[in-house]
Design a protein around this motif. Structure first.
Motif: not given
Length: 344
Positions: A287, A290, A297
């Motif tokens: 996580e 990412e 994001r």
């Protein structure tokens, strides 16, 4: 000149002090009440430091007793000689019970927070449900927490949606911070209990090895005030299961990877400003990686804003308390969808 009604704002932890300080300032500015800050709990020095960041000093310091009954006795003694017109608490069951038995109105901020873990090892959920039974006015931070109270058959007229004051605190502390917030760095704030940090910290150290510009900072569980506010304003991401730190990070428009109960922060998860992650090093690594490798994001999470407050909660709390005591009208509730913040 008539004396203004004295309202005692009881801070039992640094996190509570952070949320009550803006209320004390709002009460002073509105000029209808005299706020009296009371430091209690197991870390009164930490409470003092947080209040000092806002320019306040507690008028009363009353360490908590060894158990709830002793805490109640200490506050009963205090209020026998110095009886306030009302008492403002967040999670202070012993203080609320002492006020209730002296027939002093109890106002609760952040009312209605529930985890659904009534039978868990921690007594917090049970204490919050018991506290609701003696509160006079329940000031909820979100529509969901207000609904929790209504589901528990709290009278609807005793519940008001004010928002949470962590956003107010963040704005006040930002004004006191000399350096303007910068998000050019890649700081990940790790704020978890020791037993989970042992599993999660290695994952972040691994990521730091892959990303030369990544800095992992451990936030102490009791740290609050200017230092933490500055850190959160500059952080790229927060990884935590600290219920209070989640709200404080979102108040600084910093995305959160939340480890723990979905029920505690359903609003942030629904808004998209937080993501739920299991307490597993591999999951944390994936996580965080990412969001480090996909700035879009990460910024999308920041732009989702803070569902817990709009920066006006402290004024609503102060106005509602004054109205309870016969000074003015109750405020309009907070709009259900506060304005989203801007990623910096």
């Amino acid at each position: 000149m008539a004396l203004l009604p004295e309202v005692h704002l009881v801070a039992g932890t640094p996190a509570e002090a952070l949320r009550l300080a803006p209320v004390a300032q709002a009460m002073r500015e509105q000029g209808k009440l005299t706020p009296v800050l009371v430091a209690t709990g197991d870390d009164t020095d930490g409470v003092d430091r947080v209040l000092a960041a806002f320019g306040f000093t507690p008028a009363v310091t009353l360490p908590a007793g060894a158990d709830q009954s002793e805490t109640m006795r200490r506050f009963d003694d205090l209020w026998a000689s110095r009886t306030p017109a009302a008492v403002l608490v967040r999670d202070g069951l012993g203080q609320a019970l002492a006020a209730f038995w002296r027939r002093v109105p109890v106002v609760q901020i952040d009312a209605g927070r529930r985890s659904g873990e009534l039978g868990s090892a921690t007594p917090l959920e049970a204490q919050r449900r018991l506290l609701a039974q003696v509160v006079t006015v329940h000031l909820a931070a979100t529509p969901l927490t207000a609904m929790n109270l209504l589901d528990e058959r709290v009278v609807a007229g005793d519940v008001l949606l004010t928002g949470g004051t962590a956003q107010d605190a963040a704005q006040l502390l930002a004004a006191r911070t000399l350096a303007a917030p910068q998000r050019a760095g890649r700081t990940v704030v790790l704020g978890v209990p020791t037993e989970r940090a042992d599993a999660i910290a290695p994952a972040l150290r691994y990521l730091a090895g892959r990303h030369a510009d990544l800095e992992v900072v451990r936030a102490a569980g009791t740290a609050r005030g200017l230092e933490l506010a500055t850190l959160l304003a500059q952080a790229y991401l927060v990884v935590t299961d600290d219920e209070d730190l989640v709200e404080e990070a979102l108040a600084a428009y910093c995305p959160v990877l939340l480890i723990g109960s979905e029920a505690r922060h359903a609003e942030a998860l629904h808004a998209g400003s937080a993501r739920l992650v299991p307490p597993d090093p591999a999951a944390i690594t994936g996580e965080v990686a990412e969001l480090l490798e996909g700035r879009v994001r990460r910024d999308a999470m920041a732009l989702a804003g803070n569902p817990y407050g709009d920066g006006l909660a402290a004024y609503r709390v102060a106005q509602a308390t004054a109205a309870l005591l016969g000074h003015g009208q109750f405020p309009d509730p907070m709009p259900a969808t506060p304005t989203a913040g801007v990623a910096r």
